[in-house]
Design an enzyme around this catalytic site. Sequence first.
Site, PDB file in Angstrom:
ATOM      1  N   SER A 135       0.971  -1.276  -0.064  1.00 23.45           N
ATOM      2  CA  SER A 135       0.007   0.003  -0.067  1.00 23.45           C
ATOM      3  C   SER A 135       0.764   1.086   0.053  1.00 23.45           C
ATOM      4  CB  SER A 135      -0.960   0.036   1.342  1.00 23.45           C
ATOM      5  OG  SER A 135      -1.579   1.320   1.273  1.00 23.45           O
ATOM      6  N   TYR A 148      -3.115  -0.314  10.544  1.00 22.96           N
ATOM      7  CA  TYR A 148      -2.946  -0.736   9.492  1.00 22.96           C
ATOM      8  C   TYR A 148      -1.790  -0.246   8.692  1.00 22.96           C
ATOM      9  CZ  TYR A 148      -4.233  -1.137   4.346  1.00 22.96           C
ATOM     10  OH  TYR A 148      -4.446  -1.454   3.054  1.00 22.96           O
TER      11      TYR A 148
HETATM   12  O1  NJP Z   1     -10.552  -5.223  -0.359  1.00 17.89           O
HETATM   13  P1  NJP Z   1     -11.519  -6.339  -0.161  1.00 17.89           P
HETATM   14  P2  NJP Z   1      -9.436  -4.796  -1.546  1.00 17.89           P
HETATM   15  N1  NJP Z   1      -7.686 -15.234   4.920  1.00 17.89           N
HETATM   16  O2  NJP Z   1     -11.953  -6.105   1.217  1.00 17.89           O
HETATM   17  C1  NJP Z   1      -9.628 -11.383   1.815  1.00 17.89           C
HETATM   18  C2  NJP Z   1      -4.921  -3.746  -0.307  1.00 17.89           C
HETATM   19  N2  NJP Z   1      -5.036  -2.348  -0.411  1.00 17.89           N
HETATM   20  O3  NJP Z   1      -9.639  -5.518  -2.841  1.00 17.89           O
HETATM   21  O4  NJP Z   1     -11.619 -13.925   3.204  1.00 17.89           O
HETATM   22  C3  NJP Z   1      -8.114 -15.046   3.468  1.00 17.89           C
HETATM   23  O5  NJP Z   1     -12.456  -6.236  -1.347  1.00 17.89           O
HETATM   24  C4  NJP Z   1     -11.195 -11.278   1.703  1.00 17.89           C
HETATM   25  O6  NJP Z   1     -11.731 -12.501   1.318  1.00 17.89           O
HETATM   26  P3  NJP Z   1     -12.663 -13.217   2.710  1.00 17.89           P
HETATM   27  C5  NJP Z   1      -5.542  -4.265   1.019  1.00 17.89           C
HETATM   28  O7  NJP Z   1      -4.799  -4.161   2.178  1.00 17.89           O
HETATM   29  C6  NJP Z   1      -6.262  -1.936  -0.812  1.00 17.89           C
HETATM   30  O8  NJP Z   1      -9.509  -3.149  -1.646  1.00 17.89           O
HETATM   31  O9  NJP Z   1     -13.514 -13.879   1.714  1.00 17.89           O
HETATM   32  N3  NJP Z   1      -8.467 -14.010   2.848  1.00 17.89           N
HETATM   33  C7  NJP Z   1     -11.230 -10.369   0.421  1.00 17.89           C
HETATM   34  O10 NJP Z   1     -10.992 -11.191  -0.717  1.00 17.89           O
HETATM   35  C8  NJP Z   1      -5.375  -5.671   0.814  1.00 17.89           C
HETATM   36  O11 NJP Z   1      -4.277  -6.258   0.999  1.00 17.89           O
HETATM   37  C9  NJP Z   1      -6.773  -0.418  -0.941  1.00 17.89           C
HETATM   38  O12 NJP Z   1     -13.169 -12.109   3.488  1.00 17.89           O
HETATM   39  C10 NJP Z   1      -8.812 -13.033   3.703  1.00 17.89           C
HETATM   40  C11 NJP Z   1      -9.852  -9.618   0.237  1.00 17.89           C
HETATM   41  O13 NJP Z   1      -8.815 -10.276   1.614  1.00 17.89           O
HETATM   42  C12 NJP Z   1      -5.588  -5.766  -0.820  1.00 17.89           C
HETATM   43  O14 NJP Z   1      -5.409  -4.379  -1.215  1.00 17.89           O
HETATM   44  C13 NJP Z   1      -5.341   0.189  -0.925  1.00 17.89           C
HETATM   45  C14 NJP Z   1      -8.510 -12.782   5.052  1.00 17.89           C
HETATM   46  C15 NJP Z   1      -9.902  -8.309   0.591  1.00 17.89           C
HETATM   47  O15 NJP Z   1     -10.546  -7.670  -0.481  1.00 17.89           O
HETATM   48  C16 NJP Z   1      -6.914  -6.025  -1.330  1.00 17.89           C
HETATM   49  O16 NJP Z   1      -7.990  -5.202  -0.702  1.00 17.89           O
HETATM   50  C17 NJP Z   1      -4.218   0.055  -0.501  1.00 17.89           C
HETATM   51  C18 NJP Z   1      -8.012 -14.164   5.626  1.00 17.89           C
HETATM   52  N4  NJP Z   1      -7.879 -14.149   7.031  1.00 17.89           N
HETATM   53  C19 NJP Z   1      -4.049  -1.358  -0.587  1.00 17.89           C
HETATM   54  N5  NJP Z   1      -9.121 -11.895   5.515  1.00 17.89           N
HETATM   55  C20 NJP Z   1      -7.837   0.196  -1.240  1.00 17.89           C
HETATM   56  N6  NJP Z   1      -9.215  -0.518  -1.301  1.00 17.89           N
HETATM   57  O17 NJP Z   1      -8.192   1.492  -0.974  1.00 17.89           O
HETATM   58  C21 NJP Z   1      -9.320 -10.825   4.682  1.00 17.89           C
HETATM   59  O18 NJP Z   1      -3.391   0.697  -0.536  1.00 17.89           O
HETATM   60  N7  NJP Z   1      -9.354 -11.746   3.200  1.00 17.89           N
END
Ligand code: NJP
Length: 244
Positions: A135, A148
């Site tokens: 990020s 974070y």
């Molecule tokens: O968010 P979201 P993004 N084990 O909430 C999964 C970074 N980022 O696409 O397990 C396995 O739609 C969760 O799946 P589920 C951010 O930090 C974002 O925006 O089914 N999986 C979902 O697929 C992150 O690293 C922004 O709930 C787990 C996914 O993670 C990445 O981009 C800015 C889990 C999250 O998808 C994707 O975020 C930035 C677990 N324990 C960096 N916990 C931004 N959106 O602004 C969660 O700089 N997941």
Amino acid sequence: HPPLAVVTGASSGIGAASARGLAAAGYHVVLTARRADRIEAVAAEIRAAGQSAAAYPLDVTDRAAVNAFAATLPRCDVLVANAGGALGADPVATGDPADWLAMYQVNVMGTLHTTQALLPALVASGAGTVVVMSSTAAHTAYEGGGGYVAAKHGTHAIAATLRLELSGEPVRVVELAPGMVKTDEFAVNRMRGDAAKAAAVYAGVEKPLTAEDVADAVVWAVTRPAHVNVDLLVLRPLAQAAQH
Ligand code: NJP
């Protein structure tokens, strides 16, 4: 065999878009996340488009489960370590330690678990790539993001260390650092399910990035010739470009 790509956190947002993009680029994509129904649906959609995908439910904070998953793979050419996110607005002064720990578990431990488990297969592939989803918060700070920002600095540190450890091995390490991406669920989680507050996060930046913008960068980085390592890609919405 087509090359095989694993995407963690592929049930929504950047991970789902990256899975679609890599499948369109010719990879067999294995989508993982905790929500089995969501990864199954995205995988089915990819297959319906004539491309190749499978789904495997996985919590990246569970090391034994990650290792068991790795043992099911016939090979691995690309790992997109994307699972992560923010929980709550968490100023250092008032943040909840339970949130800080949960963010460390998924962003840092999850990235370490998946990378460690898949590293032997990535080395054996002869041309592996690890994409670490960090990020802009890994390189600067923002107010109200203590836990974070700390966790994402950790993902940057993992990418940098891994690159040193892999010196001489045929594995590239890419760090991808997006600014604000409008993926909806990210902001909803950050604002503890409060949709109005989540919408306000995005309202603060004119034209945030889309998940597809970031997925395009993932696909570009992994499809460079094998001797090219893309160390760090920073993507920000133009409206954020003058900050910091
Ligand atoms: O968010 P979201 P993004 N084990 O909430 C999964 C970074 N980022 O696409 O397990 C396995 O739609 C969760 O799946 P589920 C951010 O930090 C974002 O925006 O089914 N999986 C979902 O697929 C992150 O690293 C922004 O709930 C787990 C996914 O993670 C990445 O981009 C800015 C889990 C999250 O998808 C994707 O975020 C930035 C677990 N324990 C960096 N916990 C931004 N959106 O602004 C969660 O700089 N997941």
